[in-house]
Design an enzyme around this catalytic site. Structure first.
Site, PDB file in Angstrom:
ATOM      1  N   ASN A   1      11.974   1.707   2.291  1.00 31.96           N
ATOM      2  CA  ASN A   1      11.246   0.677   1.548  1.00 31.96           C
ATOM      3  C   ASN A   1      12.232  -0.101   0.701  1.00 31.96           C
ATOM      4  O   ASN A   1      13.246   0.445   0.246  1.00 31.96           O
ATOM      5  CB  ASN A   1      10.193   1.341   0.642  1.00 31.96           C
ATOM      6  CG  ASN A   1       9.394   0.314  -0.163  1.00 31.96           C
ATOM      7  OD1 ASN A   1       9.168  -0.804   0.296  1.00 31.96           O
ATOM      8  ND2 ASN A   1       9.001   0.684  -1.361  1.00 31.96           N
TER       9      ASN A   1
ATOM     10  N   SER B   1      16.473  -2.204  -4.794  1.00 31.76           N
ATOM     11  CA  SER B   1      16.790  -0.857  -4.290  1.00 31.76           C
ATOM     12  C   SER B   1      16.217  -0.707  -2.889  1.00 31.76           C
ATOM     13  O   SER B   1      15.126  -1.221  -2.605  1.00 31.76           O
ATOM     14  CB  SER B   1      16.141   0.218  -5.175  1.00 31.76           C
ATOM     15  OG  SER B   1      16.503   0.055  -6.536  1.00 31.76           O
TER      16      SER B   1
ATOM     17  N   ASP C   1       7.574   4.962  -4.966  1.00 34.24           N
ATOM     18  CA  ASP C   1       8.969   4.538  -5.192  1.00 34.24           C
ATOM     19  C   ASP C   1       9.841   5.674  -5.714  1.00 34.24           C
ATOM     20  O   ASP C   1      10.731   5.469  -6.547  1.00 34.24           O
ATOM     21  CB  ASP C   1       9.000   3.356  -6.186  1.00 34.24           C
ATOM     22  CG  ASP C   1       8.209   2.172  -5.656  1.00 34.24           C
ATOM     23  OD1 ASP C   1       7.503   1.538  -6.458  1.00 34.24           O
ATOM     24  OD2 ASP C   1       8.277   1.914  -4.440  1.00 34.24           O
TER      25      ASP C   1
ATOM     26  N   ARG D   1       0.849  -1.199   0.000  1.00 34.80           N
ATOM     27  CA  ARG D   1       0.000   0.000   0.000  1.00 34.80           C
ATOM     28  C   ARG D   1       0.886   1.252   0.000  1.00 34.80           C
ATOM     29  O   ARG D   1       1.984   1.230   0.560  1.00 34.80           O
ATOM     30  CB  ARG D   1      -0.856   0.046   1.272  1.00 34.80           C
ATOM     31  CG  ARG D   1      -1.727  -1.154   1.494  1.00 34.80           C
ATOM     32  CD  ARG D   1      -2.988  -1.106   0.687  1.00 34.80           C
ATOM     33  NE  ARG D   1      -3.869  -2.229   1.007  1.00 34.80           N
ATOM     34  CZ  ARG D   1      -5.045  -2.406   0.404  1.00 34.80           C
ATOM     35  NH1 ARG D   1      -5.452  -1.547  -0.500  1.00 34.80           N
ATOM     36  NH2 ARG D   1      -5.800  -3.447   0.714  1.00 34.80           N
TER      37      ARG D   1
END
Ligand code: GRF
Length: 202
Positions: free
Chosen positions: A105, A134, A143, A89
């Protein structure tokens, strides 16, 4: 350093973080795991005696209410670093505001290539010969945050999305543990924001 991990799936990245945190002298501790669904990966947390919470979209009248509930669930665990590891999410303003410069992340592609939730499939479909993983700082975009670390993974001629993703995940979880360890070591040396203005290159 207290760390909360957010997951939606199998939790292999979470499992790697739990293993690393269990090493005597580890600079970080997983103090809680929060999922948006009853993710199978929650078993890793339960097995390690780590508190879990599920904040399901279906339990809230709208997205804003879910965003606030997610932020409250994470804040209740009092982390200094929030790690998204297969969390599917977007992170809304409440959580971003509650943890400025403290959410990272992991993504199974070499950003800015192949952002979004089908990165491995997209890389394969595009025919790239090299992809990778990454670790980025989470901002309000998809992202789009500052890149903290990256590793390359070769694409093999007979790769499927599954075989390629498994090879990426092996590299990804090792890199994620390295980044969290480095951030925890640096944070132990000061009580500044966990993500310093310019982290040492990976
Ligand atoms: C990871 O590759 C992550 O980057 C992507 O989904 C996968 C989650 O794997 N978003 P797991 O749940 O950590 O096993």
């Amino acid at each position: 350093l207290p760390v909360v991990v957010l997951i939606s799936g199998t939790g292999s990245n979470l499992a790697a973080l739990l293993r690393a945190a269990a090493v005597p002298g580890a600079p970080f501790e997983v103090v809680g795991v929060v999922a948006d669904v009853p993710a199978p990966g929650l078993e890793h947390a339960r097995g390690a005696g780590v508190p879990t919470a599920v904040v399901a979209m279906a339990d809230f009248p709208d997205r804003a209410a879910w965003d606030r509930a997610l932020a409250d669930a994470v804040a209740a665990l009092a982390p200094r670093l929030v790690v998204l590891a297969g969390f599917m999410r977007l992170i809304g303003a409440p959580l971003l505001r509650a943890f400025p410069a403290a959410i990272i992340n992991t993504h199974p592609a070499l950003l800015p290539s192949f952002p979004g939730s089908h990165a491995v499939r997209d890389a394969l479909a595009h025919g790239v010969k090299v992809t990778g993983a990454s670790v980025i700082e989470v901002d309000e975009g998809v992202d789009t945050g500052r890149i903290l670390a990256q590793r390359a993974v070769d694409v093999l001629d007979d790769d499927t999305e599954e075989t390629l993703h498994e090879r990426i995940k092996a590299v990804e979880r090792e890199m994620l543990v390295g980044v969290v360890t480095r951030l925890a070591d640096a944070a132990a040396a000061s009580d500044a924001a966990v993500l310093p203005a310019d982290p040492a290159p990976s």
